[in-house]
Design a protein around this motif. Structure first.
Motif, PDB file in Angstrom:
ATOM      1  N   ALA A 261      -2.391  55.215  26.194  1.00  0.00           N
ATOM      2  CA  ALA A 261      -0.989  54.800  26.068  1.00  0.00           C
ATOM      3  C   ALA A 261      -0.265  54.921  27.410  1.00  0.00           C
ATOM      4  N   TRP A 262      -0.968  55.448  28.427  1.00  0.00           N
ATOM      5  CA  TRP A 262      -0.364  55.707  29.732  1.00  0.00           C
ATOM      6  C   TRP A 262      -0.960  54.832  30.825  1.00  0.00           C
ATOM      7  N   CYS A 263      -2.261  54.547  30.692  1.00  0.00           N
ATOM      8  CA  CYS A 263      -2.882  53.819  31.810  1.00  0.00           C
ATOM      9  C   CYS A 263      -3.916  52.763  31.399  1.00  0.00           C
ATOM     10  N   SER A 264      -3.785  52.196  30.211  1.00  0.00           N
ATOM     11  CA  SER A 264      -4.624  51.025  29.889  1.00  0.00           C
ATOM     12  C   SER A 264      -3.913  49.790  30.435  1.00  0.00           C
ATOM     13  N   SER A 265      -4.572  48.667  30.320  1.00  0.00           N
ATOM     14  CA  SER A 265      -3.937  47.407  30.695  1.00  0.00           C
ATOM     15  C   SER A 265      -2.789  47.109  29.728  1.00  0.00           C
ATOM     16  N   GLY A 266      -3.044  47.444  28.463  1.00  0.00           N
ATOM     17  CA  GLY A 266      -2.017  47.255  27.434  1.00  0.00           C
ATOM     18  C   GLY A 266      -0.772  48.054  27.779  1.00  0.00           C
ATOM     19  N   ALA A 267      -0.966  49.312  28.221  1.00  0.00           N
ATOM     20  CA  ALA A 267       0.176  50.163  28.571  1.00  0.00           C
ATOM     21  C   ALA A 267       0.909  49.586  29.775  1.00  0.00           C
ATOM     22  N   ARG A 268       0.136  49.051  30.729  1.00  0.00           N
ATOM     23  CA  ARG A 268       0.743  48.466  31.943  1.00  0.00           C
ATOM     24  C   ARG A 268       1.706  47.335  31.562  1.00  0.00           C
ATOM     25  N   SER A 269       1.257  46.461  30.656  1.00  0.00           N
ATOM     26  CA  SER A 269       2.133  45.356  30.243  1.00  0.00           C
ATOM     27  C   SER A 269       3.313  45.872  29.434  1.00  0.00           C
TER      28      SER A 269
END
Ligand code: BGC
Length: 250
Positions: free
Chosen positions: A164-172
């Protein structure tokens, strides 16, 4: 042997026929967006669409974004919660009319990379991290997979899973730049390094395509490389998994 591999993700479902002997795609990939909500019924329809597209009959390998035990989903972080305790093989098998063999998506990608990518000849501790909507992990020691490691779910300092902090999903979702994301990801890799002392990190998933842009920000003792098979690793590994299972009859 040519086997259909399908990589089920939280945002897209991708398939291709794979020559499992050499780990290469036999033709083009076909992708459909993951239906929202991503219930078993809705995803079964999307899965069947891919199988129909290839006009395929035979065993199918499926990489699935959850803990997978004996073909059953045991978690659901980025997919509909109704997947928990659902038999993936049964649902997709019924929808496609083919025998389906399901395994965790990151484990599938890891196995492909160890057999046909940069993991070949690596005999120490290798940790593959897939960076997509979530963070997936595949841990190998002397080439042997320790399945369902779920290292994207180490509890991070904000009290939530690291993904929740550093996935690609979190980035977006958090609207942070790739550079800020890379600093976060570097911190995460350093934490994994403290826990596991790997010899090699392999980065897979969609974000691995941009490795050149952020590699200078990753500072670990272990080598860090982008997966050679890039985003196809999950498809290739799923097909190999099905081939092994279909042949062993287990
Ligand atoms: C899931 C893992 C999966 C990863 C990548 C995580 O949210 O818990 O099972 O491998 O996402 O899809």
């Amino acid at each position: 042997m040519h086997i259909l591999g399908i990589d089920v993700g939280a945002s897209g479902i991708k398939g291709a026929v794979v020559d499992v002997a050499n780990g290469k795609l036999s033709g083009e990939r076909f992708r459909v967006p993951t239906p929202q909500p991503s219930t078993p019924q809705a995803m079964a329809g999307a899965f069947a669409e891919i199988v129909e597209y290839f006009n395929y009959k035979g065993p199918i390998g499926c990489g699935f974004p959850s803990i997978v035990k004996n073909g059953v989903a045991k978690s659901a972080s980025n997919i509909d919660k109704s997947w928990i305790d659902t038999d993936i093989q049964q649902v997709f098998g019924k929808a496609s009319g083919c025998p389906v063999f399901a395994t965790n998506d990151a484990d599938a990608a890891g196995v492909a990379e160890m057999h046909h990518g940069l993991g070949v000849g690596e005999n120490g501790l290798v940790l593959l991290i897939t960076i997509g909507t979530g963070l997936g992990s595949a841990l190998f020691y002397k080439g042997q997979l320790i399945p369902n490691t779920e290292l994207g779910h180490v509890l991070w300092k904000h009290g939530k899973p690291a993904e929740a902090w550093c996935s690609s999903g979190a980035r977006s979702k958090l609207k942070i730049s790739r550079s800020e994301w890379a600093d976060r990801f570097n911190e995460y890799l350093n934490h994994l390094e403290l826990l596991f002392s790997p010899d090699l990190f392999i980065l897979g998933g969609g974000e691995s395509k941009f490795f050149e842009q952020y590699k200078h920000q990753l500072k670990t003792n272990a080598r860090v490389v982008p997966a050679k098979l890039l985003n196809n690793a999950g498809i290739i590994g799923a097909a190999s998994y099905a081939s092994d299972k279909a042949q062993s009859g287990k």
